[in-house]
Design an enzyme around this catalytic site. Sequence first.
Site, PDB file in Angstrom:
ATOM      1  N   ARG A   8      -8.774  88.461  38.865  1.00 28.46           N
ATOM      2  CA  ARG A   8      -8.541  89.436  39.945  1.00 28.46           C
ATOM      3  C   ARG A   8      -9.730  89.564  40.899  1.00 28.46           C
ATOM      4  NH1 ARG A   8      -6.302  92.576  35.818  1.00 28.46           N
ATOM      5  NH2 ARG A   8      -4.044  92.320  35.760  1.00 28.46           N
ATOM      6  N   LYS A  46     -11.646  85.076  55.578  1.00 24.44           N
ATOM      7  CA  LYS A  46     -10.319  84.471  55.437  1.00 24.44           C
ATOM      8  C   LYS A  46     -10.423  83.312  54.458  1.00 24.44           C
ATOM      9  CE  LYS A  46      -8.027  85.388  59.816  1.00 24.44           C
ATOM     10  NZ  LYS A  46      -7.370  84.747  60.976  1.00 24.44           N
ATOM     11  N   GLU A  75     -14.634  74.399  67.610  1.00 23.30           N
ATOM     12  CA  GLU A  75     -14.726  75.846  67.368  1.00 23.30           C
ATOM     13  C   GLU A  75     -15.816  76.482  68.249  1.00 23.30           C
ATOM     14  OE1 GLU A  75     -12.329  77.062  65.654  1.00 23.30           O
ATOM     15  OE2 GLU A  75     -11.912  75.898  63.834  1.00 23.30           O
ATOM     16  N   LYS A  79     -18.701  85.463  66.164  1.00 19.82           N
ATOM     17  CA  LYS A  79     -17.631  85.692  65.186  1.00 19.82           C
ATOM     18  C   LYS A  79     -17.872  86.993  64.418  1.00 19.82           C
ATOM     19  CE  LYS A  79     -14.808  83.776  61.539  1.00 19.82           C
ATOM     20  NZ  LYS A  79     -14.385  82.593  60.776  1.00 19.82           N
ATOM     21  N   GLU A  90      -7.433  91.490  61.590  1.00 21.01           N
ATOM     22  CA  GLU A  90      -6.681  90.872  62.679  1.00 21.01           C
ATOM     23  C   GLU A  90      -5.489  91.694  63.140  1.00 21.01           C
ATOM     24  OE1 GLU A  90      -6.537  86.529  62.436  1.00 21.01           O
ATOM     25  OE2 GLU A  90      -4.635  86.593  63.517  1.00 21.01           O
ATOM     26  N   ARG A 122      -9.464  90.300  66.776  1.00 20.24           N
ATOM     27  CA  ARG A 122      -9.747  89.103  65.980  1.00 20.24           C
ATOM     28  C   ARG A 122      -8.797  87.957  66.327  1.00 20.24           C
ATOM     29  NH1 ARG A 122     -11.525  88.280  59.603  1.00 20.24           N
ATOM     30  NH2 ARG A 122     -11.724  86.017  59.815  1.00 20.24           N
ATOM     31  N   ASN A 126      -8.091  82.895  67.425  1.00 24.05           N
ATOM     32  CA  ASN A 126      -7.019  81.909  67.263  1.00 24.05           C
ATOM     33  C   ASN A 126      -6.779  81.089  68.525  1.00 24.05           C
ATOM     34  OD1 ASN A 126      -6.464  82.704  64.629  1.00 24.05           O
ATOM     35  ND2 ASN A 126      -5.177  84.383  65.335  1.00 24.05           N
ATOM     36  N   HIS A 129      -5.368  77.659  68.371  1.00 18.07           N
ATOM     37  CA  HIS A 129      -4.953  77.432  66.980  1.00 18.07           C
ATOM     38  C   HIS A 129      -3.450  77.481  66.750  1.00 18.07           C
ATOM     39  CE1 HIS A 129      -9.160  77.505  66.087  1.00 18.07           C
ATOM     40  NE2 HIS A 129      -8.947  77.361  64.791  1.00 18.07           N
ATOM     41  N   HIS A 171      -2.668  74.338  64.775  1.00 18.09           N
ATOM     42  CA  HIS A 171      -2.145  74.361  63.398  1.00 18.09           C
ATOM     43  C   HIS A 171      -0.809  73.626  63.307  1.00 18.09           C
ATOM     44  CE1 HIS A 171      -4.612  78.082  61.889  1.00 18.09           C
ATOM     45  NE2 HIS A 171      -5.280  76.965  61.792  1.00 18.09           N
ATOM     46  N   HIS A 173      -9.284  69.313  61.226  1.00 19.99           N
ATOM     47  CA  HIS A 173      -8.907  70.603  61.815  1.00 19.99           C
ATOM     48  C   HIS A 173      -9.411  70.732  63.263  1.00 19.99           C
ATOM     49  CE1 HIS A 173      -8.119  74.882  62.178  1.00 19.99           C
ATOM     50  NE2 HIS A 173      -9.381  75.089  62.459  1.00 19.99           N
TER      51      HIS A 173
HETATM   52  N1  NAD Z   1     -11.667  80.545  56.910  1.00 18.87           N
HETATM   53  C1  NAD Z   1     -11.894  80.395  58.200  1.00 18.87           C
HETATM   54  O1  NAD Z   1     -12.217  81.345  58.892  1.00 18.87           O
HETATM   55  C2  NAD Z   1     -11.775  79.022  58.808  1.00 18.87           C
HETATM   56  C3  NAD Z   1     -12.223  78.810  60.120  1.00 18.87           C
HETATM   57  C4  NAD Z   1     -12.157  77.527  60.651  1.00 18.87           C
HETATM   58  C5  NAD Z   1     -11.649  76.480  59.885  1.00 18.87           C
HETATM   59  N2  NAD Z   1     -11.213  76.731  58.616  1.00 18.87           N
HETATM   60  C6  NAD Z   1     -10.702  75.637  57.772  1.00 18.87           C
HETATM   61  O2  NAD Z   1     -11.742  74.702  57.565  1.00 18.87           O
HETATM   62  C7  NAD Z   1     -11.173  73.440  57.256  1.00 18.87           C
HETATM   63  C8  NAD Z   1     -11.910  72.358  58.017  1.00 18.87           C
HETATM   64  O3  NAD Z   1     -13.245  72.336  57.583  1.00 18.87           O
HETATM   65  P1  NAD Z   1     -14.148  71.020  57.765  1.00 18.87           P
HETATM   66  O4  NAD Z   1     -13.884  70.458  59.078  1.00 18.87           O
HETATM   67  O5  NAD Z   1     -15.522  71.413  57.389  1.00 18.87           O
HETATM   68  O6  NAD Z   1     -13.468  69.990  56.740  1.00 18.87           O
HETATM   69  P2  NAD Z   1     -13.889  69.454  55.307  1.00 18.87           P
HETATM   70  O7  NAD Z   1     -14.328  70.544  54.438  1.00 18.87           O
HETATM   71  O8  NAD Z   1     -12.774  68.609  54.839  1.00 18.87           O
HETATM   72  O9  NAD Z   1     -15.126  68.508  55.636  1.00 18.87           O
HETATM   73  C9  NAD Z   1     -14.920  67.345  56.397  1.00 18.87           C
HETATM   74  C10 NAD Z   1     -15.418  66.113  55.641  1.00 18.87           C
HETATM   75  O10 NAD Z   1     -16.838  66.095  55.657  1.00 18.87           O
HETATM   76  C11 NAD Z   1     -17.366  65.810  54.370  1.00 18.87           C
HETATM   77  N3  NAD Z   1     -18.676  66.468  54.321  1.00 18.87           N
HETATM   78  C12 NAD Z   1     -18.907  67.794  54.215  1.00 18.87           C
HETATM   79  N4  NAD Z   1     -20.218  68.043  54.334  1.00 18.87           N
HETATM   80  C13 NAD Z   1     -20.833  66.856  54.508  1.00 18.87           C
HETATM   81  C14 NAD Z   1     -22.178  66.477  54.730  1.00 18.87           C
HETATM   82  N5  NAD Z   1     -23.142  67.381  54.841  1.00 18.87           N
HETATM   83  N6  NAD Z   1     -22.455  65.156  54.863  1.00 18.87           N
HETATM   84  C15 NAD Z   1     -21.465  64.231  54.823  1.00 18.87           C
HETATM   85  N7  NAD Z   1     -20.167  64.543  54.648  1.00 18.87           N
HETATM   86  C16 NAD Z   1     -19.849  65.836  54.499  1.00 18.87           C
HETATM   87  C17 NAD Z   1     -16.319  66.350  53.442  1.00 18.87           C
HETATM   88  O11 NAD Z   1     -16.380  65.709  52.195  1.00 18.87           O
HETATM   89  C18 NAD Z   1     -15.024  66.044  54.179  1.00 18.87           C
HETATM   90  O12 NAD Z   1     -14.595  64.753  53.878  1.00 18.87           O
HETATM   91  C19 NAD Z   1      -9.699  73.531  57.625  1.00 18.87           C
HETATM   92  O13 NAD Z   1      -8.917  73.602  56.448  1.00 18.87           O
HETATM   93  C20 NAD Z   1      -9.603  74.825  58.392  1.00 18.87           C
HETATM   94  O14 NAD Z   1      -8.337  75.428  58.275  1.00 18.87           O
HETATM   95  C21 NAD Z   1     -11.282  77.973  58.070  1.00 18.87           C
HETATM   96 ZN    ZN Z   2     -10.303  76.801  63.333  1.00 21.78          ZN
END
Ligand code: NAD
Ligand code: ZN
Length: 349
Positions: free
Chosen positions: A119, A141, A183, A218, A228, A232, A236, A239, A243, A256
């Site tokens: 939990r 989030k 972003e 942010k 949101e 907030r 988006n 997005h 998405h 992404h």
């Molecule tokens: N929670 C939120 O507020 C929020 C906001 C924006 C995006 N997101 C989410 O984030 C995700 C995208 O994140 P991302 O783009 O970081 O993708 P990811 O986590 O898949 O990373 C991209 C790639 O980079 C590699 N990698 C990570 N760090 C590395 C490093 N230092 N050196 C070499 N390789 C490295 C990873 O293994 C992966 O293959 C999506 O799912 C999106 O929906 C969430």
């Molecule tokens: Zn995003």
Amino acid sequence: VEVRVAGGQRYEALIGPSLLEKAGALCRQLLRGPRCAVIADETVAPLFAQPVLQSLTNAGFAAELLTVPAGETSKTMAQANALCERLSAAGLDRSSFLVSLGGGVVGDLAGFVASIFLRGVPFVSLPTTLLAQIDSCIGGKTGVNSATGKNMIGSFHHPALVIADTATLRSLPERIWNEGFAEAIKHGIIRDRELFDSLADVERDDPVDFIARNLSIKAAIVAEDEREKGPRSLLNFGHTIGHAIERAAGYGNFLHGEAVSLGIVAAARVSVCRAGLSLGDCERIIALLRQRQLPTELLADLSREKILSALQHDKKFESGRIRFVVAHEIGRASIAENVTIDDLCAALA
Ligand SMILES: NC(=O)c1ccc[n+]([C@@H]2O[C@H](COP(=O)([O-])OP(=O)(O)OC[C@H]3O[C@@H](n4cnc5c(N)ncnc54)[C@H](O)[C@@H]3O)[C@@H](O)[C@H]2O)c1
Ligand SMILES: [Zn+2]
């Protein structure tokens, strides 16, 4: 950067080089343990897990490493469930905490697991992509994707602490470094023209101020509206369509940030029609995305039908109406009620 959320809760995002080695000592100031689990993907674990585990051990924690395959396809309920089982098997209890080490995928997944395991246990976020350091590591989030859409299952669960080690960014492949700019460009468009103007010149060697500026934007928006209900939603921008493209193309086929780049182009075009965005500003947005080698044109082989059908499942659709974020100029955006599905079709076309 300090993040303030409901109920007087607050946490810090520390930004700087060589912070991974201090993770254990920093966790020790806030968390008891003795057990914790570090969750990383299979690409990131060989790069950075060792110094993190060492530092946690030095601080007196018993740390276990759990890995998942890299990429968006790991953001599933099945993976979250498997992690919960592995945490139980590793003997974690309610005094334990999780550490997410990696990009936004691992951050969203591990944060979600932290919110449901027993939990809810605390988690510490160690973002290692530009996207994660400027955006996803704060705000609370967390979640996974479902068959019907991106981030359809999730919860609000803030980290206890964020440690953004900027040295980790050095190993990012060019494509993933560039992805993060989608972003940042979004942040510039919705709130900060000066940031937007500075984006062409950001260098990898010294991104600390750039990251801090993005996180401050942010954090300010999240402090105003954590759940949101209002402002907030501005985060988006780009997005709704982004998405839908991610889902229509199949998770993992676009990063992404790449899907968001296409979503930003569409949102900018809608903004020209519906919110008085000048053609000049629209073109500057597209030029900046291009400069970062982000996609700005949807390939013909991706079905528009599929994207439109994915759009219907978006959480921003409320009783058939869409709350679409438009920009009036670079630096100022709002939520429009007058955007129709036809406007979105036109932008997609
Ligand atoms: N929670 C939120 O507020 C929020 C906001 C924006 C995006 N997101 C989410 O984030 C995700 C995208 O994140 P991302 O783009 O970081 O993708 P990811 O986590 O898949 O990373 C991209 C790639 O980079 C590699 N990698 C990570 N760090 C590395 C490093 N230092 N050196 C070499 N390789 C490295 C990873 O293994 C992966 O293959 C999506 O799912 C999106 O929906 C969430
Ligand atoms: Zn995003």
